[in-house]
Design an enzyme around this catalytic site. Structure first.
Site, PDB file in Angstrom:
ATOM      1  N   TRP A   1       7.219  -4.324   0.087  1.00  0.00           N
ATOM      2  CA  TRP A   1       6.052  -3.558   0.840  1.00  0.00           C
ATOM      3  C   TRP A   1       4.727  -3.587   0.195  1.00  0.00           C
ATOM      4  O   TRP A   1       4.000  -2.329   0.389  1.00  0.00           O
ATOM      5  CB  TRP A   1       6.416  -2.330   1.329  1.00  0.00           C
ATOM      6  N   HIS A   2       4.373  -4.477  -0.619  1.00  0.00           N
ATOM      7  CA  HIS A   2       3.155  -4.568  -1.394  1.00  0.00           C
ATOM      8  C   HIS A   2       1.896  -5.491  -0.894  1.00  0.00           C
ATOM      9  O   HIS A   2       1.502  -5.989  -1.345  1.00  0.00           O
ATOM     10  CB  HIS A   2       3.331  -4.794  -2.774  1.00  0.00           C
TER      11      HIS A   2
END
Length: 542
Positions: free
Chosen positions: A476-477
């Site tokens: 989720w980066h």
């Protein structure tokens, strides 16, 4: 151990495992935000000095800072995190990832690469739906961004005073820490927010009472008389003026409330007043395109009037690939989120989490014993792009990350997985591994799970390159889409138009630190201070 049952339940609980924590049922009291209301209460037309689009990781600290000396409207498409125990009590967080309803604080999307991911839809943004780890950016990132080092440190501290804590260190996380040191991820740097090569304990946004703090808490710094926060406010487009101007000037936004009623917010007259987009790495380039700023042919294909042909909007999309090894344990383990990180010299970050019931919702009372260790690569070098699917801002755009397209990324993954194998076999970690379960068995177990929508290969456990490709997941980066020097300048002003900035992770070329939330919150504060200083200087010069 029944490995068949373990396999069947692995996927359904992997996301839970990333975020689950056995926290108490008590809830943190919601702050009394007099300035926060539902968008249905908004006037049909209103006026402000600044309009911030997106009340997320960057938008909340930005709006709080600007409100000290200006009137600010903060528009958030989601709900408040307060009163939602699935957010504030992290032990219930698994329900958020499983919630696919239109009002869920997490909005699922699947990249064109076949990797399932999530974007935030809630005040506080990704800080409401992440694993909580807090660590600052590396000094080289600060230098490359051209930021003022003193103001960066002050801005980090401003965030840390409100929402950051020291995590507990129990047996499993301690074994991971010691294993990292034993296999040579050195030196051991103890507890620190700083980005240092070696092994360290980082911060967390989960407090000693096991309650999650979020970027929404930074609104406690706001001047209540200078801020209006509207929830369930979906921005459909930014309005531009062209008449009598050398180039387009942003001057308002059109948004809809939960009933579908349309509202317009305009900037007040004034040379320093601006619209600032902080809608995230997917939302910001999407909104620019919906507003007519983007690749002309793509916009025309969606019947969008072109305000500015800007072919680089939506380009440079990246996501740090994450690959894990699943490690069953012969002894009970604590439930833990990310607390330790190994920052390697070869470009991989190694972290872990432990202790979830892998019964997959079955009536079996037997607790799951084990954890997983994962690595994610620095950068990455591989990039992709984002495009519109529809003209509805509530729909996910199409995004391609091109995981492992560049060979450097794949080699970093291989080195990271090789290091994890050594940790699993280390003396420090030995109590948490079955003696008769080889690393190859663990690789096979992990590779056999449907972790993504990609095809599987029989040689994934013997070829670490294939293992990396077959088992790639997101951490989720993701970032990019409105990068500095391509879409915005070094002051985050959108190139080619006036009175419009983008302030969030969409401006990054790579993800800062081992986990970006610290730096994204810092950036919101940093730019809020910078913009107010510019405003005061302008007023003083009159």
């Amino acid at each position: 151990m029944d490995l068949g049952c373990l396999r069947l339940s692995f996927v359904a609980t992997l996301a839970t495992f990333l975020f689950f924590h056995d926290f108490c049922a008590c809830q943190k009291a919601a702050p009394n935000y007099s300035f926060m209301r539902n968008a249905t209460a908004a006037k049909p037309v209103s006026y402000y000095d600044y309009i911030v689009i997106g009340g997320g990781t960057a938008g909340c600290p930005l709006a709080a800072s600007l409100s000290q000396n200006a009137s600010v409207l903060l528009l958030e498409r989601g709900d408040s995190p307060y009163g939602n125990p699935n957010i504030t009590n992290s032990g219930s967080f698994s329900a958020e990832l499983a919630d696919l309803s239109p009002t869920s604080p997490s909005q699922r999307f699947i990249s064109e690469d076949g990797v399932v991911s999530t974007r935030a839809r809630v005040l506080g943004g990704g800080t409401c739906i992440n694993a909580g780890f807090y660590t600052r950016a590396e000094p080289s990132f600060v230098r490359e961004e051209g930021w003022d080092g003193r103001l960066v440190n002050e801005s980090y501290q401003w965030v840390e005073k409100k929402v950051v804590f020291r995590p507990p260190m129990q047996r499993w996380q301690s074994a991971l820490r010691d294993g990292l040191v034993e296999v040579g991820v050195l030196p051991y740097n103890g507890f620190t927010y700083d980005h240092l090569y070696g092994t360290k304990i980082g911060g967390t946004i989960i407090d000693q009472n096991n309650q999650r703090h979020t970027a929404a808490d930074l609104l406690e710094y706001a001047n209540p008389s200078g801020l209006t926060v509207l929830l369930h406010a979906s921005v459909h487009k930014i309005l531009f003026r062209n008449k009598g101007k050398a180039r387009p000037v942003a001057h308002g936004v059109v948004f809809r409330d939960a009933t579908g009623a349309e509202h317009i917010a305009y900037l007040r007259n004034g040379p320093m007043n601006e619209i600032i987009v902080s809608a995230g790495a997917l939302g910001s380039p999407q909104l620019l395109m919906l507003s007519g700023v983007g690749p002309a042919e793509h916009l025309k294909a969606h019947n969008i009037t072109v305000v500015l042909d800007q072919p680089l909007v939506g380009q440079g999309m990246s996501d740090n690939p994450m690959n894990a090894i699943f490690v069953p344990s012969p002894v009970p383990v604590e439930v833990s989120l990310i607390q330790v990180v190994g920052i390697t010299q070869f470009g991989s970050y190694i972290e872990g989490a432990s202790g979830v019931n892998f019964a997959g919702g079955s009536p079996s009372p037997r607790p799951y014993r084990g954890g997983f260790i994962f690595e994610k690569i620095v950068g990455p070098e591989s990039t992709g792009h984002l495009e519109l699917r529809t003209r509805n801002p509530n729909d996910n755009p199409s995004v391609t990350f091109n995981y492992f397209k560049e060979p450097e990324d794949l080699q970093r993954c291989v080195q990271g997985i090789s290091t994890i194998e050594k940790i699993i076999e280390s003396k420090s970690f030995s109590r948490f591994k079955y003696d008769n379960m080889s690393v190859e068995t663990l690789l096979n177990m992990t590779a056999s799970m449907p972790l993504n929508l990609l095809p599987k290969h029989s040689n994934a456990s013997t070829s670490l390159e294939q293992f990396c490709r077959d088992t790639v997941m997101t951490i989720w980066h993701y970032h990019g889409g409105c990068q500095v020097g391509k879409v915005v300048d070094h002051d985050y002003k959108v190139l080619g138009v006036d009175a419009l900035r983008v302030v969030d992770g969409s401006t990054f070329y790579y993800s800062p630190g081992t986990n970006p939330q610290a730096t994204v919150m810092m950036l919101g504060r940093y730019m809020g201070v910078r913009i107010l200083r510019e405003r005061l200087a302008s007023n003083d010069s009159k």
